[in-house]
Design an enzyme around this catalytic site. Structure first.
Site, PDB file in Angstrom:
ATOM      1  CG  ASN A 146      -1.667   1.256   1.430  1.00 22.30           C
ATOM      2  OD1 ASN A 146      -1.812   2.041   0.496  1.00 22.30           O
ATOM      3  ND2 ASN A 146      -2.190   1.473   2.629  1.00 22.30           N
ATOM      4  CD  GLU A 164      -3.534  -2.714   7.265  1.00 27.25           C
ATOM      5  OE1 GLU A 164      -2.406  -2.919   6.796  1.00 27.25           O
ATOM      6  OE2 GLU A 164      -4.191  -1.695   7.030  1.00 27.25           O
TER       7      GLU A 164
HETATM    8  C1  PEP Z   1      -0.681   0.008   5.797  1.00 31.00           C
HETATM    9  O1  PEP Z   1      -0.606   1.063   5.200  1.00 31.00           O
HETATM   10  O2  PEP Z   1      -1.649  -0.709   5.607  1.00 31.00           O
HETATM   11  C2  PEP Z   1       0.394  -0.361   6.706  1.00 31.00           C
HETATM   12  C3  PEP Z   1       0.306  -1.501   7.333  1.00 31.00           C
HETATM   13  O3  PEP Z   1       1.428   0.537   6.854  1.00 31.00           O
HETATM   14  P1  PEP Z   1       2.843   0.230   7.550  1.00 31.00           P
HETATM   15  O4  PEP Z   1       3.360  -1.058   6.990  1.00 31.00           O
HETATM   16  O5  PEP Z   1       3.702   1.399   7.175  1.00 31.00           O
HETATM   17  O6  PEP Z   1       2.598   0.127   9.015  1.00 31.00           O
END
Ligand code: PEP
Length: 253
Positions: A10, A168
């Site tokens: 992402n 997440e």
């Molecule tokens: C995300 O954008 O979904 C994400 C998990 O970001 P990061 O890996 O930077 O924590």
């Protein structure tokens, strides 16, 4: 059954065109050179870069997706982009319900579900994000919050072939603080149990459930070794080709 891992990047609101194309070309050529990797790869750039990234990844097997879509097919929605437009531009996936969308744009489960339904109707695969805040975790509400978001965000047309769930934890996104493999596995196991209740054991075993939250080359292998972790949704580390590739290349067989 063995679920094929999905390593998804992402990019958020990062990269001008030249940098994005260079990154996408590097990822695409490394993935292609690896022959037939045992994992799927996906890059989700900002909307405006999608055509250039689709071209840069063409023929490599690396898929391209978007970070959001509108719930309607077309109409008076200034500034929005429909799932059908994304499909038309060459996307294979769309992320919906990312915590930054839920927070910055007040997206509710109902909105996320409508966006996911639009993505499926347009022929895209959808990645539905859920996750608790730190306050919710500290209050002992982690499983309840994720259960509620899961059921509230899943559209009726979801199947293991067209839908991916991404757990997440909000406190782990972009913070450098990762859920421990045990913390992540606990939530992933709950998600799979809920999917079992909803779709039956056979279908639930086929759903891919990604972990996201400061996943990187160092911590990925241990997370990806957990029974119910089927890949990663990666932000910061997806902007560095070596780090992003290392997540996939280091994933357990
Ligand atoms: C995300 O954008 O979904 C994400 C998990 O970001 P990061 O890996 O930077 O924590």
């Amino acid at each position: 059954m063995a679920r094929r891992k999905l390593i998804a990047g992402n990019w958020k609101m990062n990269c001008l065109k030249a940098d994005g194309v260079a990154l996408a070309k590097a990822v695409a050529s490394r993935y292609k050179a690896a022959g037939q990797p045992r994992y799927d790869m996906l890059m989700c750039p900002p909307f405006v870069l999608i055509p250039a990234i689709v071209e840069a990844a063409a023929g490599s097997g690396v898929a391209v997706g978007a970070q959001d879509c509108h719930a309607q097919e077309k109409g008076a929605h200034t500034g929005d982009t429909s799932a059908w437009m994304l499909k038309d531009a060459g996307c294979g996936y769309v992320i919906v319900g990312h915590s930054e969308r839920r927070t910055n744009h007040a997206e509710t489960d109902e909105i996320v579900k409508a966006k996911a339904a639009a993505g499926l109707a347009a022929g895209l695969k959808v990645i539905i994000c859920i996750g608790e805040t730190l306050a919710e975790r500290d209050a002992g509400q982690t499983l309840d919050v994720n259960r509620r978001q899961l059921h509230g965000s899943l559209p009726d047309a979801a199947t293991p072939a067209n839908t991916v769930i991404a757990y997440e934890p909000v406190w782990a996104i972009g913070t450098g603080r990762t859920a421990s493999p045990e913390q992540a596995q606990e939530v992933h196991a709950m998600i799979r149990a809920e999917l079992t209740g909803r779709y039956g054991a056979a279908a639930a075993q086929e759903y891919r459930i990604l972990y996201g939250g400061s996943m990187n080359a160092k911590n990925a292998a241990e997370l990806l070794a957990q029974t119910d972790i089927d890949g990663g949704l990666i932000g910061g580390a997806a902007l560095k080709v070596d780090d992003f590739m290392a997540v996939g290349e280091g994933s357990p067989k």
